[in-house]
Write a protein that holds these residues in place. Structure first.
Motif, PDB file in Angstrom:
ATOM      1  N   ARG A   1       0.804  -1.193  -0.125  1.00 13.54           N
ATOM      2  CA  ARG A   1       0.049   0.095   0.055  1.00 13.54           C
ATOM      3  C   ARG A   1       0.951   1.350  -0.036  1.00 13.54           C
ATOM      4  N   ASP A   2       0.128   2.480  -0.478  1.00 11.20           N
ATOM      5  CA  ASP A   2       0.911   3.451  -0.330  1.00 11.20           C
ATOM      6  C   ASP A   2       1.527   4.038   0.930  1.00 11.20           C
ATOM      7  N   CYS A   3       2.684   4.501   0.843  1.00 10.80           N
ATOM      8  CA  CYS A   3       3.545   5.113   2.015  1.00 10.80           C
ATOM      9  C   CYS A   3       2.764   5.838   3.036  1.00 10.80           C
ATOM     10  N   GLU A   4       2.090   6.936   2.480  1.00 11.27           N
ATOM     11  CA  GLU A   4       1.369   8.020   3.210  1.00 11.27           C
ATOM     12  C   GLU A   4       0.302   7.334   4.166  1.00 11.27           C
ATOM     13  N   ASP A   5      -0.145   6.231   3.634  1.00 12.07           N
ATOM     14  CA  ASP A   5      -1.294   5.464   4.136  1.00 12.07           C
ATOM     15  C   ASP A   5      -0.791   4.563   5.426  1.00 12.07           C
ATOM     16  N   VAL A   6       0.361   4.042   5.231  1.00 14.06           N
ATOM     17  CA  VAL A   6       0.792   3.129   5.992  1.00 14.06           C
ATOM     18  C   VAL A   6       1.528   4.107   7.282  1.00 14.06           C
ATOM     19  N   VAL A   7       2.065   5.269   7.032  1.00 11.02           N
ATOM     20  CA  VAL A   7       2.686   6.110   7.985  1.00 11.02           C
ATOM     21  C   VAL A   7       1.506   6.482   8.920  1.00 11.02           C
ATOM     22  N   THR A   8       0.446   7.123   7.913  1.00 12.53           N
ATOM     23  CA  THR A   8      -0.822   7.629   9.038  1.00 12.53           C
ATOM     24  C   THR A   8      -1.299   6.692   9.846  1.00 12.53           C
ATOM     25  N   GLN A   9      -1.306   5.274   9.556  1.00 11.58           N
ATOM     26  CA  GLN A   9      -1.805   4.423  10.446  1.00 11.58           C
ATOM     27  C   GLN A   9      -0.925   3.894  11.485  1.00 11.58           C
ATOM     28  N   LEU A  10       0.317   4.065  10.998  1.00 10.88           N
ATOM     29  CA  LEU A  10       1.290   3.626  12.115  1.00 10.88           C
ATOM     30  C   LEU A  10       1.271   4.792  13.030  1.00 10.88           C
ATOM     31  N   ALA A  11       1.138   6.143  12.772  1.00 12.45           N
ATOM     32  CA  ALA A  11       0.930   7.057  13.587  1.00 12.45           C
ATOM     33  C   ALA A  11      -0.188   7.077  14.549  1.00 12.45           C
ATOM     34  N   ALA A  12      -1.269   6.517  13.978  1.00 10.30           N
ATOM     35  CA  ALA A  12      -2.310   6.314  14.934  1.00 10.30           C
ATOM     36  C   ALA A  12      -2.181   5.185  15.952  1.00 10.30           C
ATOM     37  N   ALA A  13      -1.636   4.462  15.483  1.00  7.58           N
ATOM     38  CA  ALA A  13      -1.189   3.130  16.684  1.00  7.58           C
ATOM     39  C   ALA A  13      -0.272   3.703  17.506  1.00  7.58           C
TER      40      ALA A  13
ATOM     41  N   LEU B   1      -1.048   3.737  21.810  1.00 12.23           N
ATOM     42  CA  LEU B   1      -0.127   3.244  22.740  1.00 12.23           C
ATOM     43  C   LEU B   1       0.266   4.114  23.774  1.00 12.23           C
ATOM     44  N   ASP B   2       0.495   5.508  23.172  1.00 17.03           N
ATOM     45  CA  ASP B   2       0.923   6.503  24.120  1.00 17.03           C
ATOM     46  C   ASP B   2      -0.101   6.924  25.149  1.00 17.03           C
ATOM     47  N   ARG B   3      -1.596   6.847  24.451  1.00 18.17           N
ATOM     48  CA  ARG B   3      -2.498   7.283  25.265  1.00 18.17           C
ATOM     49  C   ARG B   3      -2.715   6.121  26.532  1.00 18.17           C
ATOM     50  N   ALA B   4      -2.585   4.945  26.058  1.00 19.05           N
ATOM     51  CA  ALA B   4      -2.606   3.972  27.076  1.00 19.05           C
ATOM     52  C   ALA B   4      -1.606   4.036  28.228  1.00 19.05           C
ATOM     53  N   GLY B   5      -0.445   4.318  27.736  1.00 17.12           N
ATOM     54  CA  GLY B   5       0.867   4.469  28.597  1.00 17.12           C
ATOM     55  C   GLY B   5       0.441   5.714  29.585  1.00 17.12           C
TER      56      GLY B   5
END
Length: 95
Positions: free
Chosen positions: A35-47, A51-55
């Motif tokens: 898939r498109d790099c921008e879409d991957v990075v966007t999804q990775l940033a959301a993850a 994780l940060d919010r859970a921490g």
């Protein structure tokens, strides 16, 4: 300091972690599919945010418990300065 999440706090943290787990699975699938790099990075940033919010939620609960422990005199033999240093280290680990 033992983590004692209860009720709504526990449910909220688990929901965030499950959301991050799903997002990470999605990132893996997206990469495998080319898939498109921008879409991957966007999804990775959301993850990462999930994780940060859970921490942060876990640390906030820990702080609340520490304040209660100090106020009630149940410090498990740890002096307040050592507890403060440990909590500071936890905060910095998420920074």
């Amino acid at each position: 300091m033992d983590l004692e999440l209860e009720g709504a706090d526990l449910k909220a943290v688990l929901n965030r972690l499950r959301r991050a787990q799903g997002q990470i699975s999605g990132v893996i699938r997206m990469i495998e599919e080319g898939r498109d790099c921008e879409d991957v990075v966007t999804q990775l940033a959301a993850a990462s945010r999930a994780l940060d919010r859970a921490g942060f939620a876990i640390i906030a609960t820990g702080l609340q418990q520490c304040v209660i422990d100090i106020e009630s005199g149940r410090k498990n033999g740890e002096d307040p300065e050592a507890m403060r240093a440990r909590l500071e280290k936890l905060f910095l680990s998420l920074a």
